[in-house]
Design a protein around this motif. Structure first.
Motif, PDB file in Angstrom:
ATOM      1  N   ARG A  85       1.002  -1.190  -0.083  1.00  0.00           N
ATOM      2  CA  ARG A  85       0.099   0.139  -0.068  1.00  0.00           C
ATOM      3  C   ARG A  85       0.951   1.223   0.040  1.00  0.00           C
ATOM      4  O   ARG A  85       0.661   2.205  -0.875  1.00  0.00           O
ATOM      5  CB  ARG A  85      -0.816  -0.037   1.374  1.00  0.00           C
ATOM      6  CG  ARG A  85      -1.860   1.278   0.967  1.00  0.00           C
ATOM      7  CD  ARG A  85      -2.544   1.108   2.535  1.00  0.00           C
ATOM      8  NE  ARG A  85      -1.849   1.375   3.742  1.00  0.00           N
ATOM      9  CZ  ARG A  85      -1.220   2.830   3.864  1.00  0.00           C
ATOM     10  NH1 ARG A  85      -1.344   3.720   3.009  1.00  0.00           N
ATOM     11  NH2 ARG A  85      -0.522   2.789   4.874  1.00  0.00           N
ATOM     12  N   GLU A  89       1.045   4.219  -2.890  1.00  0.00           N
ATOM     13  CA  GLU A  89       0.916   5.695  -2.594  1.00  0.00           C
ATOM     14  C   GLU A  89       2.132   6.301  -3.068  1.00  0.00           C
ATOM     15  O   GLU A  89       1.949   7.409  -3.638  1.00  0.00           O
ATOM     16  CB  GLU A  89       0.784   6.078  -1.022  1.00  0.00           C
ATOM     17  CG  GLU A  89      -0.490   5.563  -0.779  1.00  0.00           C
ATOM     18  CD  GLU A  89      -0.799   5.645   0.843  1.00  0.00           C
ATOM     19  OE1 GLU A  89       0.273   6.216   1.452  1.00  0.00           O
ATOM     20  OE2 GLU A  89      -1.839   5.058   1.314  1.00  0.00           O
ATOM     21  N   ARG A  93       1.999   9.440  -5.958  1.00  0.00           N
ATOM     22  CA  ARG A  93       2.841  10.735  -5.573  1.00  0.00           C
ATOM     23  C   ARG A  93       3.862  10.987  -6.664  1.00  0.00           C
ATOM     24  O   ARG A  93       4.003  12.109  -7.220  1.00  0.00           O
ATOM     25  CB  ARG A  93       3.161  10.761  -4.510  1.00  0.00           C
ATOM     26  CG  ARG A  93       2.324  10.820  -3.254  1.00  0.00           C
ATOM     27  CD  ARG A  93       2.821  10.872  -1.914  1.00  0.00           C
ATOM     28  NE  ARG A  93       4.170  11.850  -1.692  1.00  0.00           N
ATOM     29  CZ  ARG A  93       5.208  11.557  -1.024  1.00  0.00           C
ATOM     30  NH1 ARG A  93       5.353  10.622  -0.210  1.00  0.00           N
ATOM     31  NH2 ARG A  93       6.248  12.749  -1.055  1.00  0.00           N
TER      32      ARG A  93
END
Length: 107
Positions: A85, A89, A93
């Motif tokens: 996870r 992320e 980004r």
């Protein structure tokens, strides 16, 4: 061979290591070392170079935990899921950053 075996069997640290391995064996469990995050079957524990220290005020027996290895599988699975996870992320980004950077260059 017998001299080595006799020396080991008289060693209190060896006796304690064997007691930990026996407890795990009869509990149908494994030995976990949280300091190294490593799991050992009772047989592996006896063969591995883990040192049991019980003299001169040093006692590291508390670091070896007898646990059901299935709990270790679940814990490691949760860590892998969390790491995946976090990686996703981070990738998002980075992608957003370079997409915005490309848009700013076009202006």
């Amino acid at each position: 061979m017998n001299a080595w075996k006799n020396r080991q069997s008289g060693d209190p640290a060896f006796q304690l290591k064997r007691a930990i391995a026996k407890d795990a064996y009869y509990a149908n469990a494994w030995i976990y070392n949280p300091d190294t995050d490593r799991w050992f079957s009772p047989e592996e524990f006896m063969q591995d170079g883990n040192l049991i220290t019980i003299h001169r005020g040093a006692d590291n027996t508390h670091k070896f935990k007898i646990r059901d290895p299935k709990t270790g599988i679940l814990e490691k699975s949760k860590r892998v899921t969390e790491a995946q996870r976090e990686l996703n992320e981070f990738i998002e980004r980075v992608d957003r950053y370079y997409e915005l950077k490309a848009i700013r260059k076009q202006k």
